[in-house]
Design an enzyme around this catalytic site. Structure first.
Site, PDB file in Angstrom:
ATOM      1  CG  LEU A  82       3.121  -6.136 -15.374  1.00 26.31           C
ATOM      2  CD1 LEU A  82       1.962  -5.834 -14.448  1.00 26.31           C
ATOM      3  CD2 LEU A  82       4.330  -5.303 -15.010  1.00 26.31           C
ATOM      4  CB  ALA A  85       8.388  -6.915 -17.482  1.00 27.02           C
ATOM      5  CD  GLU A  86       8.880 -10.242 -11.045  1.00 32.73           C
ATOM      6  OE1 GLU A  86       9.609 -10.636 -10.113  1.00 32.73           O
ATOM      7  OE2 GLU A  86       8.282  -9.151 -11.039  1.00 32.73           O
ATOM      8  CB  THR A  87      10.256 -13.944 -17.022  1.00 37.12           C
ATOM      9  OG1 THR A  87       9.030 -14.444 -16.470  1.00 37.12           O
ATOM     10  CG2 THR A  87      11.141 -15.103 -17.430  1.00 37.12           C
TER      11      THR A  87
END
Length: 162
Positions: A82, A85-87
């Site tokens: 995550l 993915a968030e980055t």
């Protein structure tokens, strides 16, 4: 690379960027260093070893080592998926938003398909929607053999900077 962060000519000498070495090590193109001069790629992304290889709002790719990002069972931590993915989704949304706007994550979800205990994870963010106020990216994480480890979806809201 296509983005909205080409520095504006100001006629003044730019101030030194304290994150120049971090940005270069993370694969961030020189023309984007001005945008990231106040925070670099972010302390967590730097600690996780995330390195960008392609950067556009529509398609963003980065790698992250499994080593150092494992959970107690010796496999890549689900939270590490995550973070990657968030980055990627947030960087892509920020590039789409441009210099006078700010992207902020409002929703993220992931499905984990298989584990990885060594090697490198590659995350590929693909734009699903690039709107004026919302962006959505699908982020697929794969292992060194190209096997899908997880699939995430991140939505960012875009607002004017205050």
């Amino acid at each position: 690379m296509t983005h909205n962060y080409t520095p504006e000519p100001s006629g003044q000498e730019p101030t030194p960027n304290p994150y120049a070495a971090e940005l270069a090590a993370a694969g961030v193109p020189e023309e984007m260093h001005e945008w990231l001069k106040d925070h670099g790629i972010g302390r967590l992304a730097a600690k996780m070893g995330i390195v960008f290889t392609e950067m556009t709002p529509e398609h963003l790719v980065a790698t992250m080592p499994v080593e150092g990002n494992q959970q107690v069972a010796g496999i890549l931590h689900g939270g590490a998926h995550l973070v990657l993915a968030e980055t990627l989704g947030s960087f892509a949304a920020g590039m789409h938003a441009g210099r006078d706007r700010q992207a902020m994550g409002i929703e993220i979800s992931a499905t984990h398909h298989r584990s990885a205990s060594s090697g490198t994870v590659t995350g590929t963010a693909t734009a699903v929607h690039l709107g004026r106020t919302l962006t959505t990216h699908e982020v697929v994480m794969t292992d060194d053999d190209g096997r899908r480890l997880s699939t995430a979806r991140i939505t960012n809201i875009i607002r004017d900077k205050r």
